[in-house]
Design a protein around this motif. Structure first.
Motif, PDB file in Angstrom:
ATOM      1  N   GLU A 172      47.563  74.580  47.466  1.00 12.35           N
ATOM      2  CA  GLU A 172      46.957  75.171  46.267  1.00 12.35           C
ATOM      3  C   GLU A 172      46.249  76.485  46.559  1.00 12.35           C
ATOM      4  O   GLU A 172      46.135  77.347  45.686  1.00 12.35           O
ATOM      5  CB  GLU A 172      45.961  74.177  45.660  1.00 12.35           C
ATOM      6  CG  GLU A 172      46.606  72.953  45.028  1.00 12.35           C
ATOM      7  CD  GLU A 172      47.420  73.325  43.800  1.00 12.35           C
ATOM      8  OE1 GLU A 172      47.029  74.292  43.100  1.00 12.35           O
ATOM      9  OE2 GLU A 172      48.449  72.667  43.549  1.00 12.35           O
TER      10      GLU A 172
ATOM     11  N   GLU B  73      48.007  79.878  45.634  1.00 10.68           N
ATOM     12  CA  GLU B  73      48.214  80.337  44.264  1.00 10.68           C
ATOM     13  C   GLU B  73      47.447  81.639  43.987  1.00 10.68           C
ATOM     14  O   GLU B  73      46.263  81.747  44.302  1.00 10.68           O
ATOM     15  CB  GLU B  73      47.772  79.263  43.268  1.00 10.68           C
ATOM     16  CG  GLU B  73      48.645  78.026  43.276  1.00 10.68           C
ATOM     17  CD  GLU B  73      50.071  78.324  42.842  1.00 10.68           C
ATOM     18  OE1 GLU B  73      50.249  78.889  41.741  1.00 10.68           O
ATOM     19  OE2 GLU B  73      50.997  78.002  43.614  1.00 10.68           O
TER      20      GLU B  73
ATOM     21  N   GLU C 253      53.181  81.820  42.503  1.00  3.59           N
ATOM     22  CA  GLU C 253      52.978  81.093  41.252  1.00  3.59           C
ATOM     23  C   GLU C 253      53.738  79.773  41.350  1.00  3.59           C
ATOM     24  O   GLU C 253      54.953  79.769  41.547  1.00  3.59           O
ATOM     25  CB  GLU C 253      53.494  81.909  40.066  1.00  3.59           C
ATOM     26  CG  GLU C 253      53.179  81.301  38.712  1.00  3.59           C
ATOM     27  CD  GLU C 253      53.641  82.193  37.583  1.00  3.59           C
ATOM     28  OE1 GLU C 253      54.700  81.902  36.985  1.00  3.59           O
ATOM     29  OE2 GLU C 253      52.946  83.194  37.301  1.00  3.59           O
ATOM     30  N   ASP C 254      53.022  78.668  41.247  1.00  2.00           N
ATOM     31  CA  ASP C 254      53.618  77.332  41.394  1.00  2.00           C
ATOM     32  C   ASP C 254      54.359  77.191  42.720  1.00  2.00           C
ATOM     33  O   ASP C 254      55.448  76.604  42.797  1.00  2.00           O
ATOM     34  CB  ASP C 254      54.570  77.031  40.236  1.00  2.00           C
ATOM     35  CG  ASP C 254      53.848  76.970  38.895  1.00  2.00           C
ATOM     36  OD1 ASP C 254      52.665  76.576  38.884  1.00  2.00           O
ATOM     37  OD2 ASP C 254      54.465  77.338  37.877  1.00  2.00           O
TER      38      ASP C 254
END
Length: 760
Positions: free
Chosen positions: A639, A642, A746-747
């Motif tokens: 995470e 991101e 992104e993702d």
């Protein structure tokens, strides 16, 4: 030395042509023999340049002046015709290698030899300056090493404006690394003192094997020339007179440099105290015939042989002597003239070891192909047109040109090479499908595996093709470093699409035909600073410097000296021996930054930095560089990855709205069943740029690789990946303002944001 082409004349101005010594955008240089039997180098100028009245007048004036030179260390102009439709001039032929070839290939020269070299080159310049001329391009490549001493060549006669010496007053010409500071500054004019600065650089190079202002990006070399002191290793241990001569020539202030006559006198004094009197001014006693006399009786029977450097027993190292011997022998036995029309392009080698799959065969070069032969060395493909007529059949009336493609197509570095090959093949097919195309293209691939040794072999193989017009590649720094000089010596354009030019450390003498179509690593901070300034207006930036990547030191310096929004940038190092980024991140955040930049190259270490920032709660802009943009970064950071933004020198055409990018993406997907891989679009554009150069040269038969190279830098080309523009100064560097792009995680994936100057 190459064979005469079928269309080359047999005789010109009373000279019998024997072979081609080289060809370029200005014309062709021939090996020729006078009626008296002397070998000369005869340069013929293309009519299009002669149509320029100012050029012809300059040619006439400078040829006349050069014919008056008497110094034996200058290569004399022996004959010229400025009134011919294609003007020509002849100079004495010198079969020896250049100083650049000798030093780069066999190491530095002894101090005594450099002293003699400096004295004689200074004598040559003294005569040039006495005639009211300035050489403007004194460099190792313009110094030939003959049996009896050096020769200074290439005064720019028959050169186009802006290329090198003897052009219009006020033109900034020359070679970065040998260009005087006053020339490097905007508007600087060349003067005799500028030639002395260049001579100082040449002597330092001959003595140490290193350029005193380094290698790399020409703009950086020019900056160091103006603002930094020269780096001449071991100069303090050299004999005082030679040390004084070099440091005097390298003075930043032109007034502090010696004149050519003063330098020649001082070095001659030193030479005579160690070697005895000059044989030209003292009786020369010789008990046995000099073996070099026989050579001169064959090569130059109408000129007296003077063994001018006999006092120096070791004038030329044995390895360099072998080069002279070999070239002398080749000059006395030139290759026979080619007969018949020019050969068609070499067939395309798909793979050196295995036959291609049916899908791969159908993917090559157009609507249909014919497999001509399969053997243990590979499968050869001949391109055909949509009606099934092979090149040379239905398209016989069109000239055909071969584009060489050199890359790592196998091994662990093959990803980029295969992507570029696919892009290049699509471009060749697209060109050949044009109904109004004035010529056909073919692509010949060579797999160098990214290795220096194979890269040299590949360059030699591609250069042997008689229809070769240009080369794309190599794709690795090691291969580029090995192959580019070979293409340069052959006056053949080589387009570097992905390999970092800055990292190759190639000298400017080796890269005259190198066309770099990607932004160098030296400009990697530009998109980062522009993004943080234009999108976020950041005034406080913290740079986490990963010392495991020492090559990023210059990038860190650039960020510190030119921070976003002209604010401040603090630097926080992380030692290479630790994976703990927490202390550096804590120190960085203590400065209350608005953005953080990771200056490193490792995706996993960058991930550690990202995790430390996330743990500390920092959510502002986080930016880093392309070398980190690998799947390992989001995999390791999770995470914390991101939102991170990356600069990159390649585009993503499937994310572009332009018509050309959409058409390229559709063609790529149709042929290869996937979206274009990184660098594919850039290789596609490289083929387009070569085709544009061929068109700019008339698009007919007989266009030489040198002509293609010269025109490349004058073009503006709107490609699929980006618009391509080159600076019109002596560096011919890619205009980097629109050559870099931004991506963002992104993702867990890298999303294309666009060209950095268009991101808002």
């Amino acid at each position: 030395m190459r064979a005469l082409h079928a269309q080359d004349p047999g005789e010109l101005g009373g000279h019998r042509l024997l072979a081609r010594l080289g060809a370029g955008g200005m014309g062709v240089v021939y090996l020729a023999r006078t009626a008296g039997g002397t070998l000369v180098a005869l340069k013929v100028i293309r009519a299009e340049y002669a149509a320029d009245r100012a050029f012809r007048e300059r040619f006439r004036r400078e040829a006349r002046l050069a014919r008056g030179f008497t110094c034996r260390w200058l290569v004399p102009v022996t004959d010229a015709d400025a009134e011919a439709r294609e003007p020509w001039l002849a100079t004495a032929f010198v079969p020896g290698p250049s100083l650049a070839e000798a030093v780069d290939g066999h190491g530095p020269l002894p101090a005594a030899v450099v002293t003699a070299l400096g004295a004689r080159l200074a004598e040559a310049l003294a005569e040039v300056h006495g005639a009211g001329l300035v050489h403007r391009d004194v460099k190792p490549g313009n110094v030939l090493l003959a049996l009896d001493g050096p020769r200074l060549i290439d005064f720019g006669i028959a050169r186009s404006p802006g290329v090198t010496a003897l052009t219009e007053p006020g033109a900034i010409v020359g070679t970065p690394g040998y260009l005087a500071p006053e020339q490097a500054r905007s508007g600087g004019e060349a003067a005799p003192a500028s030639d002395l600065f260049a001579l100082g650089c040449v002597l330092a190079y001959a003595l140490t094997g290193q350029r005193p202002f380094g290698l790399g990006d020409p703009a950086a070399v020019l900056y160091r020339t103006v603002h930094e002191e020269p780096d001449v290793p071991g100069l303090d241990r050299m004999p005082l007179p030679l040390r004084t001569a070099i440091t005097g020539c390298l003075a930043k202030d032109p007034a502090g440099r010696p004149t050519a006559a003063e330098l020649a006198h001082s070095l001659r004094d030193v030479e005579q105290t160690t070697t005895g009197p000059d044989p030209r001014t003292a009786p020369h006693q010789q008990t046995a015939p000099d073996p070099r006399t026989a050579y001169h009786q064959q090569v130059a029977p109408d000129r007296e042989f003077i063994p001018a450097l006999d006092p120096l027993a070791d004038w030329l190292p044995s390895a360099v002597l072998r080069l002279v011997t070999d070239r002398s022998a080749r000059a006395l036995d030139p290759p026979p003239r080619q007969r018949g029309p020019a050969a068609p392009p070499e067939p395309t080698v798909v793979d050196e070891r295995r036959a291609p799959s049916r899908r791969r065969i159908l993917a090559i070069g157009g609507s249909a192909v014919a497999v001509l032969a399969a053997s243990g060395t590979g499968t050869v493909i001949l391109l055909t047109d949509p009606q099934g007529a092979a090149q040379g059949g239905g398209a016989q009336t069109l000239p055909a040109y071969d584009i060489g493609f050199q890359a790592a197509l196998t091994g662990h570095q093959k990803e980029v090479g295969l992507a570029q090959e696919r892009g290049a093949r699509l471009a060749v097919a697209a060109h050949n499908a044009q109904k109004d195309a004035g010529f056909r293209l073919a692509l010949t691939s060579y797999d160098d595996r990214g290795e220096a040794g194979r890269a040299k072999d590949g360059a030699r193989k591609l250069l042997s093709g008689r229809s070769l017009c240009a080369v794309i590649g190599p794709t690795t720094v090691a291969a580029a470093r090995a192959a580019v000089p070979l293409y340069g010596k052959a006056s053949t354009a080589v387009l570097l699409v992905s390999a970092d030019y800055t990292a190759t450390e190639l000298s400017s003498t080796e890269t005259r035909t190198l066309c770099v179509t990607t932004a160098p690593s030296g400009s990697r901070t530009l998109p980062v600073v522009a993004y943080l300034t234009g999108v976020y207006k950041v005034e406080r930036t913290a740079v986490v410097q990963d010392q495991a990547a020492p090559g990023m030191a210059e990038t860190v310096r650039d960020l510190r000296e030119t921070p976003p929004s002209e604010g401040t940038a603090t630097v926080h190092p992380v030692a290479s021996g630790t994976d703990d980024f927490d202390p550096a991140v804590a120190a960085a955040l203590a400065t209350h930054p608005e953005a953080v930049v990771y200056a490193g190259t490792s995706p996993t270490r960058a991930a550690a930095c990202a995790r430390a920032l996330a743990t500390a709660g920092f959510t502002g802009p986080r930016v880093t560089f392309e070398s980190v943009m690998r799947p390992a970064f989001p995999e390791a950071a999770g995470e914390a990855a991101e939102g991170w933004v990356f600069e990159a020198p390649y585009s993503e055409p499937q994310s572009s709205d332009s018509k050309a990018a959409k058409a390229f993406t559709a063609a790529y997907r149709d042929r290869y069943g996937a979206f274009p891989a990184r660098w594919a679009a850039e290789a596609y554009d490289a083929v387009g740029l070569i085709a544009a150069s061929l068109n700019a040269n008339g698009g007919g038969a007989g266009i030489s690789p040198g002509q293609v190279a010269e025109r490349l830098f004058k073009l503006t080309y709107d490609g699929v990946a980006k618009p391509i523009r080159f600076s019109q100064d002596l560096t011919h560097g890619l205009s980097i303002e629109n050559a870099s792009f931004l991506y963002q995680v992104e993702d867990g994936k890298f999303r294309f944001l666009g060209r950095y100057d268009q991101v808002s």
